[in-house]
Enzyme design. Structure first.
Site, PDB file in Angstrom:
ATOM      1  N   HIS A  19     -10.659   1.621   0.474  1.00  0.00           N
ATOM      2  CA  HIS A  19     -10.780   3.074   0.275  1.00  0.00           C
ATOM      3  C   HIS A  19     -10.979   3.437  -1.200  1.00  0.00           C
ATOM      4  CE1 HIS A  19      -9.983   3.886   4.413  1.00  0.00           C
ATOM      5  NE2 HIS A  19      -8.754   3.396   4.380  1.00  0.00           N
ATOM      6  N   HIS A  57      -3.219  -4.381   2.976  1.00  0.00           N
ATOM      7  CA  HIS A  57      -4.170  -3.702   3.853  1.00  0.00           C
ATOM      8  C   HIS A  57      -3.630  -3.388   5.240  1.00  0.00           C
ATOM      9  CE1 HIS A  57      -7.809  -2.259   5.734  1.00  0.00           C
ATOM     10  NE2 HIS A  57      -7.785  -3.244   6.613  1.00  0.00           N
ATOM     11  N   GLU A  82      -4.457   2.112  -3.016  1.00  0.00           N
ATOM     12  CA  GLU A  82      -5.715   2.575  -2.429  1.00  0.00           C
ATOM     13  C   GLU A  82      -5.533   3.624  -1.332  1.00  0.00           C
ATOM     14  OE1 GLU A  82      -8.295   0.861   0.062  1.00  0.00           O
ATOM     15  OE2 GLU A  82      -6.785   0.683   1.598  1.00  0.00           O
ATOM     16  N   ASN A  83      -4.300   3.856  -0.895  1.00  0.00           N
ATOM     17  CA  ASN A  83      -4.006   4.906   0.083  1.00  0.00           C
ATOM     18  C   ASN A  83      -3.144   6.011  -0.516  1.00  0.00           C
ATOM     19  OD1 ASN A  83      -3.764   2.142   2.099  1.00  0.00           O
ATOM     20  ND2 ASN A  83      -5.148   3.776   2.707  1.00  0.00           N
ATOM     21  N   HIS A  96      -6.768  -7.949  -0.432  1.00  0.00           N
ATOM     22  CA  HIS A  96      -6.764  -6.811   0.489  1.00  0.00           C
ATOM     23  C   HIS A  96      -7.678  -7.169   1.660  1.00  0.00           C
ATOM     24  CE1 HIS A  96      -5.686  -2.566   1.004  1.00  0.00           C
ATOM     25  NE2 HIS A  96      -6.886  -2.400   1.542  1.00  0.00           N
ATOM     26  N   ASP A 118       0.811  -1.215   0.000  1.00  0.00           N
ATOM     27  CA  ASP A 118       0.000   0.000   0.000  1.00  0.00           C
ATOM     28  C   ASP A 118       0.850   1.273   0.000  1.00  0.00           C
ATOM     29  OD1 ASP A 118      -1.301  -2.315   1.212  1.00  0.00           O
ATOM     30  OD2 ASP A 118      -3.008  -1.002   1.578  1.00  0.00           O
ATOM     31  N   HIS A 159      -0.580  -2.841   6.272  1.00  0.00           N
ATOM     32  CA  HIS A 159       0.556  -1.913   6.218  1.00  0.00           C
ATOM     33  C   HIS A 159       1.767  -2.393   7.015  1.00  0.00           C
ATOM     34  CE1 HIS A 159      -1.905   1.915   4.969  1.00  0.00           C
ATOM     35  NE2 HIS A 159      -2.345   0.798   4.396  1.00  0.00           N
TER      36      HIS A 159
END
Length: 262
Positions: free
Chosen positions: A68, A177, A39-40, A152, A8, A179
């Protein structure tokens, strides 16, 4: 077949690190395809056109998403413009965007990439990722032996279970997801490469990329807190995969770098 997958990407610090280090990684590993979870990437939540453009110009070939995905209204435009941006496949069929695709690697062979999201502690109303995975993979395998799955998900049990469920059917299942990079990279008996979580590309002195004092405040007060991306040293986490001609993983290595950006 050689593939790099990056965890991510969190906000501007993560993007700057990818922009700085990815060309070096490409020179070192000579991947045929580079995939990243984005997605981040836009301010810590979601993806925009500008940020997608930036990641593609940095050397990323395919971007996968997660919980997200719908943070920015602009995502519909992103999904419409870029077929190489994949939202999770277990959203309803009417949901905009592609969730799986075939992408021509630098060596000329097609690689299937599938984006999936977990249900446990995350999105219980989504369709079953196990069932959706089997459906999508059967379509991809008609075209190529090389299939990479980004799962994820929050629960390690769900990730490990899916990997065993798909062992021998796909080249690799990589978790995203949380991290936090896990140290359990392995090759399953059927030849599927696996790691529970690839980690993130973002600020090291943080709570999952967020300013630590804000995350602590949320835990202590139990009240909503507006998160901000942390500053300081950044880390890049990913995996390097080598696949044989049958699409089985023969090598999986973690990629971990830390760097101070000016």
């Amino acid at each position: 077949m050689k593939i790099i997958f990056l965890g991510d990407i969190v906000g501007r610090p993560g993007r700057e690190l990818v922009k700085t280090l990815l060309p070096e990684l490409i020179q070192q590993y000579a991947p045929d395809l580079t995939v990243a979870n984005g997605e981040n990437a836009a301010g810590g939540f979601g993806l925009t056109l500008e940020v997608a453009d930036e990641l593609f110009h940095s050397g990323v070939d395919v971007i996968t998403l997660g919980n997200h995905t719908w943070k920015h209204r602009e995502i519909d435009q992103v999904l419409d413009r870029y077929k190489q941006v994949l939202r999770p496949a277990n959203y309803p069929p009417e949901t905009p965007g592609e969730s799986a695709g075939l992408f021509v690697a630098k060596n000329g062979y097609p690689v299937g990439v599938l984006s999936l999201m977990g249900q446990v502690y995350l999105e219980p109303t989504l369709d079953c990722p196990f069932r959706v995975a089997k459906e999508q993979i059967s379509l991809l395998k008609e075209k190529t032996p090389y299939v990479l799955v980004d799962f994820h998900a929050e629960a390690t049990s769900e990730k490990i279970a899916l990997a065993h469920y798909l062992d021998g059917l796909v080249s690799a299942v990589v978790g995203t997801h949380t991290h936090v990079a896990t140290a359990d990279e392995r090759i399953l008996p059927g030849g599927t490469g696996y790691i529970t979580d690839v980690g993130m590309c973002g600020p090291t002195d943080s709570v999952l990329g967020v300013k630590k004092e804000l995350a602590i405040q949320k835990f202590i007060t139990k009240r909503p807190v507006k998160f901000e991306i942390a500053k300081g040293p950044v880390e890049l986490n990913g995996v390097y995969l080598e696949l044989d001609e049958q699409g089985r993983t023969k090598r999986i290595d973690r990629i971990n770098y830390r760097k101070n950006l000016k």
